[in-house]
Enzyme design. Structure first.
Site, PDB file in Angstrom:
ATOM      1  N   GLU A 106     -17.267  55.904 -43.419  1.00  0.00           N
ATOM      2  CA  GLU A 106     -16.954  54.563 -42.932  1.00  0.00           C
ATOM      3  C   GLU A 106     -16.583  53.672 -44.123  1.00  0.00           C
ATOM      4  O   GLU A 106     -17.066  53.860 -45.240  1.00  0.00           O
ATOM      5  CB  GLU A 106     -18.197  54.005 -42.230  1.00  0.00           C
ATOM      6  CG  GLU A 106     -18.022  52.638 -41.605  1.00  0.00           C
ATOM      7  CD  GLU A 106     -19.316  52.102 -41.000  1.00  0.00           C
ATOM      8  OE1 GLU A 106     -19.229  51.206 -40.146  1.00  0.00           O
ATOM      9  OE2 GLU A 106     -20.417  52.577 -41.385  1.00  0.00           O
ATOM     10  N   LYS A 160     -15.820  50.398 -33.412  1.00  0.00           N
ATOM     11  CA  LYS A 160     -17.285  50.409 -33.455  1.00  0.00           C
ATOM     12  C   LYS A 160     -17.868  49.442 -32.431  1.00  0.00           C
ATOM     13  O   LYS A 160     -17.507  48.269 -32.376  1.00  0.00           O
ATOM     14  CB  LYS A 160     -17.754  50.050 -34.866  1.00  0.00           C
ATOM     15  CG  LYS A 160     -19.256  50.219 -35.091  1.00  0.00           C
ATOM     16  CD  LYS A 160     -19.576  49.989 -36.565  1.00  0.00           C
ATOM     17  CE  LYS A 160     -21.034  50.197 -36.892  1.00  0.00           C
ATOM     18  NZ  LYS A 160     -21.302  49.998 -38.334  1.00  0.00           N
ATOM     19  N   CYS A 196     -21.520  55.122 -37.569  1.00  0.00           N
ATOM     20  CA  CYS A 196     -22.722  54.638 -38.230  1.00  0.00           C
ATOM     21  C   CYS A 196     -23.853  54.263 -37.271  1.00  0.00           C
ATOM     22  O   CYS A 196     -24.498  55.134 -36.708  1.00  0.00           O
ATOM     23  CB  CYS A 196     -22.352  53.490 -39.164  1.00  0.00           C
ATOM     24  SG  CYS A 196     -23.555  53.202 -40.485  1.00  0.00           S
TER      25      CYS A 196
END
Length: 282
Positions: A45, A115, A149
């Site tokens: 990321e 995300k 993440c």
């Protein structure tokens, strides 16, 4: 489709705002992965410019994101390798989105994911994909879901992908030791390592899927970044993992273990069954 796929995870010390340097390093590592026969390479990321959102330069770099994406499409085609180039921060109107792409070995973009579960310090700067659904992509390495993440902390994200048939979940990450509070670290300095290793193993078993996890690292920054990039499968756990070192790890991922795990645990069968206990709950 052959069940064994050759997979590369890549980690290094990503420098904030050093977009050209980071991009050059990423391309070197991708070429290294391709030379070792990898069918796919996954980057961390924020791999292009780190996380420095208070800098005006950060927003300017986000505006140039499309040019780097095109460069990765060309590289994928030239090297005949699939790529998930970590995440790329993109500017759309007044919003910054943290986006992961899946690029096929012919250079085509097969899909993307913004995300959804934004980590607390990111929330003043990034926009969540919010109500957008998680989608599964048909790729040369199988049915793939993309997460990013902090999505790891939410089993619901995995379950939505698994219900749609995902076999492999790819998770670019920028996870540091200091994502834990000082109070947490006082009880266990390695608590974030424990969290990551526990979640990655558990998510594989509870969803009968494989996970490709790529995190930032760097030997000159060991006190901050954790590394720990790896490929994880049910039944066997990690089939290859890194520590804090920079570099490329290439391993064989046997997706036959996903089938074996499902035949054993029947997780997918249960969650798709009529009248499943949790199917109607919010």
């Amino acid at each position: 489709m052959a069940p064994i796929k050759r997979v590369a995870v890549i980690q290094w010390h990503i420098k904030d705002l050093e977009i050209e340097q980071n991009h050059h390093k990423a391309c070197q590592y991708i070429r290294d992965a391709a030379s070792q026969g990898a069918e796919i390479a996954v980057l961390p990321e924020y791999h292009l410019n780190g996380f420095a959102p208070t800098s005006s330069q950060y927003t300017q770099q986000a505006e140039s994101a499309p040019s780097y994406l095109k460069a990765y499409q060309t590289l994928a085609r030239d090297l005949n390798i699939c790529l998930v180039p970590g995440t790329i921060v993109e500017k759309h109107g007044a919003n910054l989105f943290n986006t992961a792409y899946f690029i096929s070995n012919d250079g085509q973009i097969l899909g993307s994911y913004r995300k959804k579960n934004i980590w607390h310090p990111e929330r003043p700067f990034l926009t969540s994909s919010d109500a957008e659904s998680h989608e599964v992509l048909a790729t040369p390495i199988g049915k793939v879901g993309l997460l990013i993440c902090w999505d790891l902390a939410f089993p619901e994200a995995f379950r939505e992908l698994i219900v749609k048939g995902a076999e492999v979940i790819i998770v670019p990450t920028f996870w540091t030791r200091h994502d834990a509070s000082p109070e947490s670290l006082s009880h266990n300095p390695e608590c974030e390592t424990l969290l990551l290793e526990s979640m990655l193993t558990t998510r594989c078993f509870e969803n009968t899927c494989g996970i490709i996890f790529a995190n930032a690292s760097g030997p000159d920054d060991q006190d901050k970044f954790l590394g720990l990039s790896r490929v994880v499968l049910p039944i066997v756990g990690s089939v290859g993992q890194m520590g804090c070192e920079e570099g490329v790890l290439v391993v064989d991922m046997d997706l036959g273990l996903v089938r074996i795990a499902e035949e054993n645990y029947k997780i997918r069968q249960d969650i798709k069954s009529e009248g499943w206990h949790y199917g109607s709950r919010g």
